[in-house]
Design a protein around this motif. Sequence first.
Motif, PDB file in Angstrom:
ATOM      1  N   HIS A 186      -5.283  28.821 -16.915  1.00 48.19           N
ATOM      2  CA  HIS A 186      -6.245  28.029 -16.273  1.00 48.19           C
ATOM      3  C   HIS A 186      -5.929  27.502 -15.036  1.00 48.19           C
ATOM      4  O   HIS A 186      -6.941  27.222 -13.947  1.00 48.19           O
ATOM      5  CB  HIS A 186      -6.361  26.713 -17.346  1.00 48.19           C
ATOM      6  CG  HIS A 186      -7.384  25.606 -16.982  1.00 48.19           C
ATOM      7  ND1 HIS A 186      -8.484  25.761 -17.360  1.00 48.19           N
ATOM      8  CD2 HIS A 186      -7.272  24.519 -16.171  1.00 48.19           C
ATOM      9  CE1 HIS A 186      -9.266  24.777 -17.062  1.00 48.19           C
ATOM     10  NE2 HIS A 186      -8.669  23.870 -16.045  1.00 48.19           N
ATOM     11  N   THR A 235      -4.202  28.837 -12.670  1.00 48.55           N
ATOM     12  CA  THR A 235      -4.398  29.708 -11.666  1.00 48.55           C
ATOM     13  C   THR A 235      -5.762  29.957 -11.311  1.00 48.55           C
ATOM     14  O   THR A 235      -5.957  29.941 -10.181  1.00 48.55           O
ATOM     15  CB  THR A 235      -3.826  31.232 -12.131  1.00 48.55           C
ATOM     16  OG1 THR A 235      -2.385  31.035 -12.564  1.00 48.55           O
ATOM     17  CG2 THR A 235      -3.923  32.173 -11.142  1.00 48.55           C
ATOM     18  N   LYS A 236      -6.781  30.026 -11.941  1.00 47.77           N
ATOM     19  CA  LYS A 236      -8.260  29.825 -11.881  1.00 47.77           C
ATOM     20  C   LYS A 236      -8.457  28.810 -11.118  1.00 47.77           C
ATOM     21  O   LYS A 236      -9.338  28.970 -10.252  1.00 47.77           O
ATOM     22  CB  LYS A 236      -8.942  30.186 -13.222  1.00 47.77           C
ATOM     23  CG  LYS A 236      -8.611  31.358 -14.001  1.00 47.77           C
ATOM     24  CD  LYS A 236      -9.605  31.378 -15.230  1.00 47.77           C
ATOM     25  CE  LYS A 236      -9.577  32.735 -16.134  1.00 47.77           C
ATOM     26  NZ  LYS A 236     -10.043  32.712 -17.535  1.00 47.77           N
ATOM     27  N   VAL A 270      -9.603  33.146  -5.495  1.00 47.58           N
ATOM     28  CA  VAL A 270      -9.644  31.563  -5.182  1.00 47.58           C
ATOM     29  C   VAL A 270      -9.429  31.381  -3.768  1.00 47.58           C
ATOM     30  O   VAL A 270      -8.413  31.892  -3.329  1.00 47.58           O
ATOM     31  CB  VAL A 270      -8.565  30.711  -6.123  1.00 47.58           C
ATOM     32  CG1 VAL A 270      -8.661  29.424  -5.779  1.00 47.58           C
ATOM     33  CG2 VAL A 270      -8.669  31.259  -7.420  1.00 47.58           C
TER      34      VAL A 270
END
Length: 372
Positions: A326, A328-329, A32
């Motif tokens: 979710h 973290t993504k 990310v």
Amino acid sequence: MSASSSALRPLPRPGVLAIEAYVPGKSAAPGVARTHKLSSNETPLGPSPRAVEALRAESGTLALYPDGSAARLREAIGARYGLDPARIVCGAGSDELLTLLALAFVGPGDEGIFCQHGFLVYRIAILTAGGTPVVAPETDLTADVDAILAAVTPRTRIVYLANPNNPTGTYLPFDEVRRLHAGLPGNVLLVLDGAYAEYVRANDYSAGLEMALEAANVVMTRTFSKIHGLAAQRIGWMVGPEPVVDALNRIRGPFNLSAGAIAAGAAAIADEAHVAAAVAHNDEWLAWLAQEVEALGLTVTPSVGNFLLVHFPDTPGRTAAEADAHLTKAGVIVRRVAAYGLPDALRVTVGSAESNRAFVEALTGFLRGAGA
């Protein structure tokens, strides 16, 4: 050397092997590009510019040992709170002081008490000292004075109370703290951990400074890692009775604070305007986050700290673990608190305006995807 001798090896004592190492929250989201770290209760305002400048000024003294008594820092703390610096001990974060207190007052056969969802370091400190940890149940995720007192035995030597508590964000009114102290035997040390004290605005709250100055068996610990924004420098402090202070000074490391930490801490605690700005930011965004999360249908434990405990159902597709994955993504890093006995909750630090909005946006996306 005989075969039997070569098979021998040093073994840690049983108490050490019973310790589950402290695991910090995540600090990165692999893959990310833009992340929002809301997992460690750090201040989004950063440190005081005065602290940064004081730290830079120490760069020319790296070859020299620091002041082993941290006199400059103790004097700055004393000036801020009207304390005798001789009653203050500084440590490498309040974590070190919490451990030193156990090492000084707890031994094999002794017991130490902490609350059900209390800071994990308490258990580690008691075991490190060779003592037996005793957990007092909470009521509504809040310390229960009667439960703590019921856990006291002739073997009790120390009671740790985080007030406010991490990770729940709840607190005990000071009348209840006084009732707790009144019910403890005089040989039991009451440790009031005020790591988040500066954030509390409740009229019935006190960090316990007066009690630590007046009682023979009470200490108060504080940290520079939260509202002062100096977590990387590892600075904590404690005030308490002279015999307790003397005991800790006998066993702490001779140079347990770096020169940079001493200088930065002294500058930070004198910058009251910076602290006030951090409090104002937290007041605004703590309320905003709670309102936004509750509007999504989730339960939030009322918090007086700089973080929220958000509760999730155990319904597949809507659990705390799935929400964490979710988020973290999406680049939003929060704290799982299963190690605290709260597997269905996530702790979320109050961050910058951008980070707070990113969290709510990502959480909304998660719940909508789960059919909310």
